[in-house]
Design a protein around this motif. Structure first.
Motif, PDB file in Angstrom:
ATOM      1  N   THR A  11      37.640  25.650  -0.221  1.00 45.77           N
ATOM      2  CA  THR A  11      38.080  26.588   0.808  1.00 45.77           C
ATOM      3  C   THR A  11      38.172  28.028   0.325  1.00 45.77           C
ATOM      4  OG1 THR A  11      40.380  26.103   0.256  1.00 45.77           O
ATOM      5  CG2 THR A  11      39.382  24.827   2.066  1.00 45.77           C
ATOM      6  N   ILE A  14      35.222  29.996  -6.095  1.00 52.00           N
ATOM      7  CA  ILE A  14      33.991  29.392  -6.623  1.00 52.00           C
ATOM      8  C   ILE A  14      33.576  28.184  -5.778  1.00 52.00           C
ATOM      9  CG2 ILE A  14      33.016  28.199  -8.639  1.00 52.00           C
ATOM     10  CD1 ILE A  14      34.964  29.969 -10.373  1.00 52.00           C
ATOM     11  N   ARG A  35      43.808  23.524   3.173  1.00 49.98           N
ATOM     12  CA  ARG A  35      44.044  24.336   4.391  1.00 49.98           C
ATOM     13  C   ARG A  35      43.669  23.542   5.640  1.00 49.98           C
ATOM     14  NH1 ARG A  35      41.725  30.378   2.883  1.00 49.98           N
ATOM     15  NH2 ARG A  35      42.203  30.271   0.661  1.00 49.98           N
ATOM     16  N   ASP A  54      45.895  17.364   0.120  1.00 44.58           N
ATOM     17  CA  ASP A  54      46.542  18.096  -0.971  1.00 44.58           C
ATOM     18  C   ASP A  54      46.368  17.282  -2.251  1.00 44.58           C
ATOM     19  OD1 ASP A  54      48.209  19.227  -2.830  1.00 44.58           O
ATOM     20  OD2 ASP A  54      49.860  19.580  -1.422  1.00 44.58           O
ATOM     21  N   LEU A  55      45.561  17.802  -3.159  1.00 43.45           N
ATOM     22  CA  LEU A  55      45.208  17.049  -4.368  1.00 43.45           C
ATOM     23  C   LEU A  55      46.362  16.941  -5.364  1.00 43.45           C
ATOM     24  CD1 LEU A  55      41.621  18.505  -4.861  1.00 43.45           C
ATOM     25  CD2 LEU A  55      42.178  16.155  -4.228  1.00 43.45           C
ATOM     26  N   ASN A  82      36.352  20.850  -8.644  1.00 41.85           N
ATOM     27  CA  ASN A  82      36.526  22.285  -8.872  1.00 41.85           C
ATOM     28  C   ASN A  82      37.938  22.782  -8.547  1.00 41.85           C
ATOM     29  OD1 ASN A  82      35.655  25.326  -8.569  1.00 41.85           O
ATOM     30  ND2 ASN A  82      36.444  24.720  -6.559  1.00 41.85           N
ATOM     31  N   TYR A 146      48.500  25.648 -17.796  1.00 40.50           N
ATOM     32  CA  TYR A 146      47.141  25.773 -17.235  1.00 40.50           C
ATOM     33  C   TYR A 146      46.115  25.383 -18.305  1.00 40.50           C
ATOM     34  CZ  TYR A 146      42.862  27.841 -15.352  1.00 40.50           C
ATOM     35  OH  TYR A 146      41.572  28.027 -14.912  1.00 40.50           O
ATOM     36  N   LYS A 150      43.515  22.054 -18.619  1.00 41.75           N
ATOM     37  CA  LYS A 150      42.053  22.200 -18.690  1.00 41.75           C
ATOM     38  C   LYS A 150      41.535  21.516 -19.966  1.00 41.75           C
ATOM     39  CE  LYS A 150      40.953  24.339 -14.884  1.00 41.75           C
ATOM     40  NZ  LYS A 150      40.121  23.713 -13.868  1.00 41.75           N
ATOM     41  N   THR A 178      36.589  35.082 -13.484  1.00 46.00           N
ATOM     42  CA  THR A 178      35.788  35.264 -12.265  1.00 46.00           C
ATOM     43  C   THR A 178      36.634  35.994 -11.226  1.00 46.00           C
ATOM     44  OG1 THR A 178      34.727  33.145 -12.765  1.00 46.00           O
ATOM     45  CG2 THR A 178      34.408  33.991 -10.539  1.00 46.00           C
ATOM     46  N   THR A 180      38.086  35.987  -8.187  1.00 48.96           N
ATOM     47  CA  THR A 180      38.488  35.123  -7.065  1.00 48.96           C
ATOM     48  C   THR A 180      39.963  35.398  -6.761  1.00 48.96           C
ATOM     49  OG1 THR A 180      39.323  33.297  -8.412  1.00 48.96           O
ATOM     50  CG2 THR A 180      36.961  33.267  -7.900  1.00 48.96           C
ATOM     51  N   LYS A 185      46.962  34.535  -6.523  1.00 49.80           N
ATOM     52  CA  LYS A 185      47.791  33.375  -6.146  1.00 49.80           C
ATOM     53  C   LYS A 185      48.675  32.929  -7.308  1.00 49.80           C
ATOM     54  CE  LYS A 185      43.961  31.457  -3.484  1.00 49.80           C
ATOM     55  NZ  LYS A 185      43.060  30.293  -3.380  1.00 49.80           N
TER      56      LYS A 185
HETATM   57  N1  LIG Z   1      38.832  32.541 -11.419  1.00 44.71           N
HETATM   58  C1  LIG Z   1      38.751  32.454 -12.747  1.00 44.71           C
HETATM   59  O1  LIG Z   1      38.867  33.470 -13.471  1.00 44.71           O
HETATM   60  C2  LIG Z   1      38.488  31.106 -13.388  1.00 44.71           C
HETATM   61  C3  LIG Z   1      38.223  31.084 -14.776  1.00 44.71           C
HETATM   62  C4  LIG Z   1      37.975  29.856 -15.387  1.00 44.71           C
HETATM   63  C5  LIG Z   1      38.006  28.685 -14.643  1.00 44.71           C
HETATM   64  N2  LIG Z   1      38.301  28.728 -13.302  1.00 44.71           N
HETATM   65  C6  LIG Z   1      38.363  27.466 -12.589  1.00 44.71           C
HETATM   66  O2  LIG Z   1      37.471  27.493 -11.486  1.00 44.71           O
HETATM   67  C7  LIG Z   1      37.956  26.620 -10.463  1.00 44.71           C
HETATM   68  C8  LIG Z   1      37.968  27.356  -9.132  1.00 44.71           C
HETATM   69  O3  LIG Z   1      38.900  28.427  -9.228  1.00 44.71           O
HETATM   70  P1  LIG Z   1      38.775  29.755  -8.351  1.00 44.71           P
HETATM   71  O4  LIG Z   1      38.854  30.896  -9.281  1.00 44.71           O
HETATM   72  O5  LIG Z   1      37.667  29.652  -7.410  1.00 44.71           O
HETATM   73  O6  LIG Z   1      40.191  29.699  -7.591  1.00 44.71           O
HETATM   74  P2  LIG Z   1      40.540  29.865  -6.013  1.00 44.71           P
HETATM   75  O7  LIG Z   1      39.721  30.963  -5.438  1.00 44.71           O
HETATM   76  O8  LIG Z   1      42.014  29.969  -5.928  1.00 44.71           O
HETATM   77  O9  LIG Z   1      40.034  28.481  -5.398  1.00 44.71           O
HETATM   78  C9  LIG Z   1      40.650  27.286  -5.797  1.00 44.71           C
HETATM   79  C10 LIG Z   1      40.398  26.241  -4.752  1.00 44.71           C
HETATM   80  O10 LIG Z   1      41.150  25.048  -5.072  1.00 44.71           O
HETATM   81  C11 LIG Z   1      41.962  24.729  -3.937  1.00 44.71           C
HETATM   82  N3  LIG Z   1      43.195  24.026  -4.274  1.00 44.71           N
HETATM   83  C12 LIG Z   1      44.198  24.447  -5.081  1.00 44.71           C
HETATM   84  N4  LIG Z   1      45.183  23.547  -5.086  1.00 44.71           N
HETATM   85  C13 LIG Z   1      44.801  22.534  -4.280  1.00 44.71           C
HETATM   86  C14 LIG Z   1      45.411  21.324  -3.870  1.00 44.71           C
HETATM   87  N5  LIG Z   1      46.634  20.977  -4.276  1.00 44.71           N
HETATM   88  N6  LIG Z   1      44.739  20.510  -3.024  1.00 44.71           N
HETATM   89  C15 LIG Z   1      43.507  20.868  -2.570  1.00 44.71           C
HETATM   90  N7  LIG Z   1      42.887  22.005  -2.915  1.00 44.71           N
HETATM   91  C16 LIG Z   1      43.527  22.830  -3.760  1.00 44.71           C
HETATM   92  C17 LIG Z   1      42.258  26.092  -3.319  1.00 44.71           C
HETATM   93  O11 LIG Z   1      42.800  25.949  -2.035  1.00 44.71           O
HETATM   94  P3  LIG Z   1      43.510  27.222  -1.299  1.00 44.71           P
HETATM   95  O12 LIG Z   1      42.355  27.968  -0.720  1.00 44.71           O
HETATM   96  O13 LIG Z   1      44.387  26.597  -0.298  1.00 44.71           O
HETATM   97  O14 LIG Z   1      44.240  28.013  -2.360  1.00 44.71           O
HETATM   98  C18 LIG Z   1      40.872  26.697  -3.373  1.00 44.71           C
HETATM   99  O15 LIG Z   1      40.026  26.160  -2.387  1.00 44.71           O
HETATM  100  C19 LIG Z   1      39.352  26.166 -10.895  1.00 44.71           C
HETATM  101  O16 LIG Z   1      39.276  24.868 -11.442  1.00 44.71           O
HETATM  102  C20 LIG Z   1      39.726  27.183 -11.971  1.00 44.71           C
HETATM  103  O17 LIG Z   1      40.632  26.653 -12.891  1.00 44.71           O
HETATM  104  C21 LIG Z   1      38.531  29.918 -12.654  1.00 44.71           C
END
Ligand SMILES: NC(=O)c1ccc[n+]([C@@H]2O[C@H](COP(=O)([O-])OP(=O)(O)OC[C@H]3O[C@@H](n4cnc5c(N)ncnc54)[C@H](OP(=O)(O)O)[C@@H]3O)[C@@H](O)[C@H]2O)c1
Length: 248
Positions: A11, A14, A35, A54-55, A82, A146, A150, A178, A180, A185
């Motif tokens: 939602t 990434i 959502r 809700d995971l 993801n 965190y 991971k 990245t 995002t 949040k």
């Molecule tokens: N952004 C970075 O810098 C970065 C760096 C390294 C690794 N990562 C990894 O990349 C992946 C994606 O992260 P992102 O940066 O794209 O973050 P994001 O924009 O916050 O997206 C995370 C997604 O996971 C969903 N989510 C979180 N908790 C959940 C739950 N309890 N049940 C169902 N869905 C849930 C979020 O839902 P909502 O939309 O409701 O929040 C959103 O759709 C993650 O595993 C993160 O650890 C990110």
């Protein structure tokens, strides 16, 4: 050949960029998020492809199984685990609920979901992709839980790869910083970290999709991230001592 692709955390960020990319290729999508459908783009999400769950809750994987059965989906070619949440700050200030959420979303749900979806993956030799972080190999004070979750996800993938062998390819992708919504949040102070300079989710998603097509078990996206991740693993003790000296 169009594939059936299941993406968790589809939602935002990434996951959403990955969903758009696979949608544009004509693949059948199963999108998982917490959502409500009404809050999502109707061009991409609908009753037939969106599973709201809700995971962080026990029983999330069983709900996804029920959704697949209701939609009469028998095979999954690609499972992208993801979904992620962040937390930044000293552990003393972190709530028990936040600790539990990180553990459940980053480790519990991926383990449960992999196990529950084996009957969907095995018939087509589907692939399981875990989205991890370069932080898994690095010391990152203020991100302790965190980073630990991971690193645990990496451990899960490593051992599943051995256990399941050629029957089911398991891939870990280490993503670097990245642009995002995750940082906001997680409560990151924009004055301490300017995440607008990070690469956009669309670029990272395109690189993830490329990595998925290649068959390397473990991939770190980007040369700098690769050096960072490997340095963290190989020079870990030295880097930890330096950081501890600096924090005194
Ligand atoms: N952004 C970075 O810098 C970065 C760096 C390294 C690794 N990562 C990894 O990349 C992946 C994606 O992260 P992102 O940066 O794209 O973050 P994001 O924009 O916050 O997206 C995370 C997604 O996971 C969903 N989510 C979180 N908790 C959940 C739950 N309890 N049940 C169902 N869905 C849930 C979020 O839902 P909502 O939309 O409701 O929040 C959103 O759709 C993650 O595993 C993160 O650890 C990110």
């Amino acid at each position: 050949m169009p594939k059936t692709v299941l993406i968790t955390g589809a939602t935002d960020g990434i996951g959403l960029a990955l969903a758009r990319l696979y949608h544009s290729r004509g693949d059948r999508l199963i999108l998982v998020g917490r959502r409500t459908l009404a809050d999502l783009d109707p061009q991409l999400f609908d009753d037939a492809n969106y599973c709201q769950v809700d995971l962080s809750q026990v029983g999330a994987a069983a709900e996804i199984v029920r959704f697949l059965q209701a939609q009469k989906i028998a095979q999954i070619h690609l499972l992208v685990q993801n979904a992620g949440v962040g937390y930044v700050g000293p552990i003393a200030a972190q709530s028990a609920a936040s600790i539990r959420q990180l553990v459940n979303v980053h480790l519990g749900a991926p383990a449960d979901l992999t196990q529950s979806l084996l009957p969907w993956l095995h018939p087509v030799r589907g692939k399981v992709v875990f989205i991890s972080s370069v932080a898994a190999g690095l010391p990152a004070p203020d991100y302790a839980v965190y980073v630990a979750t991971k690193a645990a996800l990496d451990g899960l993938a490593r051992n599943l790869r051995i256990e399941l062998g050629d029957a089911l390819p398991i891939q870990v992708i280490h993503v670097g910083a990245t642009r995002t919504g995750m940082h906001r949040k997680a409560g990151v102070d924009p004055a301490r970290m300017d995440w607008t300079r990070f690469p956009p989710a669309e670029d990272v998603a395109a690189n993830i999709a490329l990595a998925v097509e290649r068959n390397r078990a473990e991939v770190t996206l980007g040369a700098t991230n690769w050096i960072l991740y490997r340095s963290g693993l190989w020079l870990g003790g030295m880097i930890d001592r330096l950081l501890m000296r600096r924090s005194r």
